[in-house]
Design a protein around this motif. Structure first.
Motif, short mmCIF file in Angstrom:
data_model
loop_
_atom_site.label_atom_id
_atom_site.label_comp_id
_atom_site.label_asym_id
_atom_site.label_seq_id
_atom_site.Cartn_x
_atom_site.Cartn_y
_atom_site.Cartn_z
N GLY A 118 0.81 -1.21 0.00
CA GLY A 118 0.00 0.00 0.00
C GLY A 118 0.85 1.26 0.00
N TRP A 119 2.00 1.21 0.66
CA TRP A 119 2.88 2.37 0.69
C TRP A 119 3.38 2.71 -0.72
CZ3 TRP A 119 8.00 2.19 -0.90
CH2 TRP A 119 8.57 0.92 -1.06
N VAL A 120 3.49 1.69 -1.57
CA VAL A 120 3.90 1.93 -2.95
C VAL A 120 2.82 2.71 -3.69
CG1 VAL A 120 4.52 0.85 -5.15
CG2 VAL A 120 5.37 -0.12 -2.99
N PRO A 161 6.12 -1.33 -9.88
CA PRO A 161 6.65 -0.19 -9.13
C PRO A 161 7.28 -0.60 -7.80
CG PRO A 161 4.50 0.35 -10.03
CD PRO A 161 4.71 -1.12 -10.26
N ALA A 162 6.69 -1.59 -7.15
CA ALA A 162 7.26 -2.05 -5.88
C ALA A 162 8.65 -2.64 -6.10
CB ALA A 162 6.34 -3.10 -5.24
N LEU A 163 8.80 -3.39 -7.18
CA LEU A 163 10.12 -3.95 -7.48
C LEU A 163 11.15 -2.85 -7.71
CD1 LEU A 163 9.15 -6.89 -9.88
CD2 LEU A 163 9.96 -7.08 -7.53
N THR A 164 10.74 -1.78 -8.38
CA THR A 164 11.66 -0.67 -8.63
C THR A 164 12.07 0.00 -7.32
OG1 THR A 164 10.62 -0.27 -10.78
CG2 THR A 164 11.96 1.50 -9.87
N VAL A 177 0.86 6.32 -7.08
CA VAL A 177 -0.40 6.71 -7.73
C VAL A 177 -0.51 8.21 -7.99
CG1 VAL A 177 -2.92 6.79 -7.48
CG2 VAL A 177 -1.69 4.66 -7.05
N PRO A 178 -0.17 9.09 -7.04
CA PRO A 178 -0.23 10.52 -7.36
C PRO A 178 0.66 10.90 -8.54
CG PRO A 178 -0.10 10.22 -4.99
CD PRO A 178 0.16 8.87 -5.60
N ALA A 179 1.85 10.29 -8.61
CA ALA A 179 2.75 10.58 -9.73
C ALA A 179 2.19 10.01 -11.03
CB ALA A 179 4.13 9.99 -9.45
N LEU A 180 1.54 8.85 -10.96
CA LEU A 180 0.90 8.27 -12.15
C LEU A 180 -0.24 9.15 -12.64
CD1 LEU A 180 0.70 4.44 -11.38
CD2 LEU A 180 1.90 5.51 -13.29
N ARG A 181 -1.05 9.64 -11.70
CA ARG A 181 -2.16 10.51 -12.08
C ARG A 181 -1.66 11.78 -12.75
NH1 ARG A 181 -7.35 9.66 -10.32
NH2 ARG A 181 -7.71 7.95 -8.83
N GLY A 235 19.76 2.98 -1.79
CA GLY A 235 19.15 4.22 -2.28
C GLY A 235 17.83 4.49 -1.58
N SER A 236 17.10 5.48 -2.09
CA SER A 236 15.81 5.84 -1.50
C SER A 236 14.69 5.57 -2.50
CB SER A 236 15.78 7.32 -1.10
OG SER A 236 15.72 8.15 -2.25
N ALA A 237 13.50 5.31 -1.98
CA ALA A 237 12.34 5.09 -2.83
C ALA A 237 12.02 6.34 -3.63
CB ALA A 237 11.13 4.68 -1.98
N ARG A 238 12.21 7.50 -3.04
CA ARG A 238 11.91 8.76 -3.72
C ARG A 238 12.79 8.93 -4.96
NH1 ARG A 238 7.60 11.79 -3.84
NH2 ARG A 238 7.40 11.42 -1.58
N ASP A 239 14.08 8.56 -4.84
CA ASP A 239 14.98 8.67 -5.99
C ASP A 239 14.53 7.78 -7.14
OD1 ASP A 239 16.58 10.51 -4.72
OD2 ASP A 239 18.05 9.02 -4.03
N ALA A 240 13.95 6.62 -6.81
CA ALA A 240 13.56 5.65 -7.84
C ALA A 240 12.15 5.85 -8.36
CB ALA A 240 13.69 4.24 -7.27
N LEU A 241 11.43 6.85 -7.84
CA LEU A 241 10.03 7.05 -8.22
C LEU A 241 9.84 7.23 -9.73
CD1 LEU A 241 7.09 7.33 -7.40
CD2 LEU A 241 7.52 9.74 -6.86
N PRO A 242 10.67 8.01 -10.42
CA PRO A 242 10.46 8.12 -11.88
C PRO A 242 10.53 6.78 -12.60
CG PRO A 242 11.94 9.84 -11.11
CD PRO A 242 11.76 8.89 -9.96
N GLY A 243 11.40 5.90 -12.14
CA GLY A 243 11.49 4.58 -12.74
C GLY A 243 10.25 3.76 -12.46
N ALA A 244 9.73 3.85 -11.24
CA ALA A 244 8.51 3.13 -10.87
C ALA A 244 7.33 3.58 -11.72
CB ALA A 244 8.21 3.34 -9.39
N VAL A 245 7.23 4.89 -11.93
CA VAL A 245 6.16 5.43 -12.77
C VAL A 245 6.32 4.95 -14.20
CG1 VAL A 245 5.22 7.55 -13.77
CG2 VAL A 245 5.73 7.43 -11.31
N ALA A 246 7.55 4.97 -14.70
CA ALA A 246 7.81 4.59 -16.09
C ALA A 246 7.42 3.14 -16.35
CB ALA A 246 9.28 4.81 -16.43
N VAL A 247 7.80 2.21 -15.46
CA VAL A 247 7.50 0.81 -15.73
C VAL A 247 6.01 0.53 -15.64
CG1 VAL A 247 9.78 -0.04 -15.08
CG2 VAL A 247 7.99 0.10 -13.34
#
Length: 346
Positions: free
Chosen positions: A17-19, A68-71, A24-28, A80-92
Motif C-alpha cells: 500500500g505504501w507503494v 513499481p514495488a520492485l523498482t 499513484v499521485p505521480a501516475l495521475r 538508495g531511496s524510494a523517492r529517488d527511484a520514483l520516476p522509474g517506478a512510474v515509467a515501468v
C-alpha cells in the motif's frame, strides 16, 4: 490445490500500500498530462474513471503495484531511496499499461480488471493511441531525472526492444506448426521478463548502484517475470475469471500455445496425440472443445510441467538477487513478493 495457484497470504500484497501512496499521485500526474482523449482512455483503463470520464463512484480497486514495488525496493536494496527511484517506478507502470492496452487489442480480450477492455469501449484506434501516449509518458518520466537519466533511458529502451521481440514471437507462435519449450521461454523472457528486469534494474540505476548489483537486480526481475508468465499461463487455463478479471479459457479457444499447451503437445502419450489433433483445427475451439482441451493438457502433463518451470525460474531469480547484495530485510520483502507472484489464484 496446486502449489502455484493456491491463495496468496494476505500478509504480502497489502504491505505494498505504501507503494500506491507514493506512485499513484505521480501516475495521475503523468496521465493527466496526456492529450485529453488519450488521458480519458488511460484513466478508464486504470479504473479511475468511467467511460464518460466521470470519476468512479466507488473506491477504485487497488492493484498489486508489483512492478513499481520492485523498482522502489530494488533502490532500497542497494542503499538508495524510494523517492529517488520514483520516476522509474512510474515509467515501468506506464509501460505495463501500454502493453496491456495493446495486448487486449491483439488478442481480442474483452475483459480487463473486471471491466470491459478499453478497446471494446472506445474502439481499437483509441486504445492503441492511448497505449502509444503512455509509452511516450514513460520515456518522459525517466528522461526528466536530474541525474542518471541517460542510463535510465538506455535501460528502458533496451527492455522495450526485448519486449517487442517477445511480443512478436508470441504472435508468430500462433501460426507456427510447433513450438519448443526453450523457444517459449525465450519468448517469455522478452514479453514479460524484460519489463520486470527493467523495473528492478531501474531501481538500482537510479540509486547509483554499480554494474554488478544492477545486473543482479535485472536478472532477478527477468527470471521472476518468466516465472510469473508460467504461472499466469496456468491461470489462463485453470483460473477463475471472477477472481482474475480476465477471460479464462480464451487462450485455449484460440489454440494459443501457452506453456502448458507447448509442454503437453510435445508429449508422446494418447492425451498428447489427441491434443495435437484438436489443435490442428484451423477454427477457434467451441466451448465443449475447450473443456476437452483443458483435460487433455492436464493429462498430457502440461500443467505439471508449467508449474515446475515456474518453480525453477523462481529459484534462479532468488539466486540472481544475491548478486545485488541486498539487506536482509529488503531481501525478505522481495522474496515474499516473488513467491506471491507465482503462487496465486487471481
Amino acid at each position: 490445490m496446486s502449489q502455484l495457484t493456491g491463495p496468496v497470504p494476505d500478509t504480502v500484497f497489502p504491505r505494498l500500500g505504501w507503494v500506491d501512496d507514493l506512485v499513484v499521485p505521480a501516475l495521475r500526474e503523468a496521465v493527466g498530462a496526456l492529450p485529453a482523449a488519450e488521458a480519458r482512455v488511460a484513466g478508464y483503463h486504470r479504473g479511475w474513471t468511467e467511460a464518460d470520464g466521470a470519476p468512479v463512484e466507488s473506491t477504485p480497486r487497488r492493484g498489486k503495484a508489483v512492478r513499481p514495488a520492485l523498482t522502489l525496493l530494488s533502490a532500497l536494496a542497494v542503499g538508495g531511496s524510494a523517492r529517488d527511484a520514483l520516476p522509474g517506478a512510474v515509467a515501468v507502470e506506464l509501460v505495463h499499461d501500454f502493453t496491456l492496452l495493446h495486448d487486449d487489442v491483439i488478442d481480442g480480450d474483452a475483459l480487463r480488471r473486471h471491466r470491459p477492455a478499453a478497446w471494446s469501449v472506445f474502439g481499437t484506434s483509441a486504445a492503441v493511441l492511448a497505449g502509444d501516449a503512455l509509452l511516450v509518458a514513460a520515456m518522459r518520466a525517466v528522461s526528466d531525472v536530474p541525474c542518471r537519466s541517460a542510463a535510465a533511458v538506455a535501460e528502458l529502451v533496451g527492455a522495450l526492444m526485448e519486449l517487442v521481440e517477445g511480443q512478436s514471437a508470441d504472435v508468430a507462435f500462433e501460426e507456427a506448426p510447433a513450438v519448443s519449450v526453450p523457444q517459449y521461454l525465450g519468448m517469455a523472457g522478452g514479453k514479460t521478463g524484460s519489463l520486470m528486469g527493467c523495473a528492478c534494474a531501474l531501481g538500482g540505476v537510479l540509486a547509483g548502484a554499480d554494474g554488478e548489483r544492477v545486473g543482479g537486480l535485472r536478472e532477478f526481475g527477468r527470471r521472476l517475470g518468466v516465472a510469473f508468465q508460467c504461472a499466469d499461463d496456468v491461470l489462463g487455463i485453470w483460473g477463475r475469471s471472477r477472481r482474475s478479471g480476465k477471460p479464462v479459457g480464451s487462450d485455449l479457444a484460440a489454440r494459443k500455445k501457452s506453456l502448458p499447451v507447448v509442454a503437453a503437445l510435445a508429449g508422446e502419450g494418447a492425451a498428447a496425440r489427441e491434443l495435437r489433433a484438436l489443435y490442428a483445427s484451423p477454427h477457434p475451439l467451441a466451448e465443449q472443445e475447450v473443456v476437452v482441451a483443458r483435460e487433455l493438457v492436464e493429462r498430457a502433463g502440461g500443467r505439471e510441467a508449467a508449474e515446475e518451470e515456474a518453480r525453477r525460474q523462481l529459484a534462479e531469480a532468488l539466486r540472481a538477487l544475491s548478486y545485488a547484495r541486498p539487506s536482509a530485510d529488503v531481501y525478505r520483502q522481495l522474496q515474499e513478493i516473488a513467491w506471491a507472484m507465482v503462487r496465486r489464484d487471481a
